[in-house]
Enzyme design. Structure first.
Site, PDB file in Angstrom:
ATOM      1  CB  ALA A  61       4.856  -9.261  -5.672  1.00  0.00           C
ATOM      2  CG  ASP A 242       9.819  -5.934   0.514  1.00  0.00           C
ATOM      3  OD1 ASP A 242       8.609  -6.032   0.264  1.00  0.00           O
ATOM      4  OD2 ASP A 242      10.474  -6.830   1.075  1.00  0.00           O
ATOM      5  CE  LYS A 253       9.272 -10.813   7.806  1.00  0.00           C
ATOM      6  NZ  LYS A 253       8.071 -10.155   8.329  1.00  0.00           N
TER       7      LYS A 253
END
Length: 345
Positions: A61, A242, A253
């Site tokens: 982030a 994400d 990821k």
């Protein structure tokens, strides 16, 4: 001044140690080398901030706060232009910063576009635009931390009183608040961090945060989780995301998918944290980023393969909704197939 909620979190979760604008520059903690070295990359233009995001100086982030600080820097760069020209300059900066990494472009644009709205208000009030965007960005990240602290409460509700939690990559703030909440409830939980090649975010970042906040931490390589689960070492698996599409797919990821598959096989619950993205109605709208193949051919800058061998590096993978036991948000926990209800609630 707002009451900051980053107190008592690990070093790298303090706002100044993520990304910080001051005096015509942005300072970003270099997460590529932390914790072996504590160094900051200083950016003097918003283009340099975008390049730092692209080059993985900050990850997880971190780019979201860096984008806001980059917009403050862009406002400083164009401070001597006429009002209309300043807004146009900031719009261009918004495009540059939000598209630094393709998979997270939608979330980044939401941040930079708010900075443009802040700039318009500042210009109408005759106050310094760069300072207004800076203060807005600090307030935004503070509010985000508050939301994430609530998410952590719901997440820890799903944890046993004793056992071990497996993490993937570096979930940033949710990791800090998850640990803080576990300690608050006196849960006897150990933390297992998959290393997360090729940048080793799990080994370097998540493990560092957990250790700094007083937890028993074990790092395992990316090819050990199945064996760890088979031998009863893992009680629950959690990751951030994400992107979360409104049809319940999790983009995170690379490696998250295989962990979710193994969890399903061994009956270990997997909870993802984060809010769905309204601009991703289906998973088809998400663009997966592919990074430089040479990063797969080396480890922490040291070449591990012979010259001439090729690599392949998709930065993210997609976990389908049936592999996830719940999407944990600041509003509660949703079944992946029901995540659209987040917006109604």
């Amino acid at each position: 001044m707002i009451e900051r909620v980053d107190k008592n979190l690990a070093f790298m979760l303090q706002y100044e140690n993520v990304a910080w604008y001051e005096n015509g520059s942005v300072k970003i903690l270099d997460r590529r080398i932390y914790p072996l070295k504590v160094e900051f990359v200083t950016c003097y233009t918003h283009q340099e901030v975008a390049q730092a995001i692209k080059d993985m100086v900050t990850q997880s982030a971190g780019p979201y706060l860096a984008a806001g600080m980059g917009m403050a820097l862009a406002a400083w760069e164009c401070r001597n232009l006429r009002e209309g020209e300043q807004i146009e300059y900031l719009k261009n900066a918004s495009r540059t910063l939000s598209n630094a990494r393709s998979t997270t472009a939608v979330r980044m644009a939401a941040i930079t576009e708010k900075c443009i709205a802040t700039a318009k208000r500042a210009l109408s009030q005759g106050v310094a635009v760069d300072q207004a965007i800076f203060e807005h960005s600090v307030e935004e990240v503070n509010n985000k931390y508050i939301r994430i602290s609530k998410t952590a409460e719901y997440l820890v509700d799903m944890f046993p009183d004793k056992g071990a939690v497996l993490t993937q990559c570096f979930g940033e703030t949710i990791v800090g608040f998850m640990l803080k909440e576990m300690k608050k409830r006196s849960k006897d939980m150990k933390v297992i961090c998959a290393e997360t090649r090729p940048y080793f975010q799990g080994a370097r970042l998540t493990a560092s945060v957990a250790y700094d906040q007083g937890f028993d931490v074990t790092v395992i390589t990316d090819n050990m989780p199945a064996f760890a689960m088979q031998n009863g070492m893992v009680d629950v698996f959690t990751s951030a995301a994400d992107a979360i599409s409104c049809d319940g797919h999790i983009v995170n990821k690379i490696g998250t998918l295989q962990l979710a598959i193994v969890c399903k096989h061994y009956g270990i619950p997997y909870f993802v944290t984060g809010a769905p993205d309204a601009k991703h109605p289906t998973i088809d709208s998400v663009k997966i980023e592919y990074r430089d193949e040479k990063q797969v051919l080396e480890a922490m800058g040291i070449r591990t393969t012979k010259e001439g061998i090729k690599g392949w590096y998709p930065a993210f993978d997609i976990t389908p909704p049936y592999l996830c036991d719940g999407i944990v948000t600041n509003k509660g926990i949703y079944a992946p197939y029901d995540i659209k209800r987040y917006f109604q609630d």
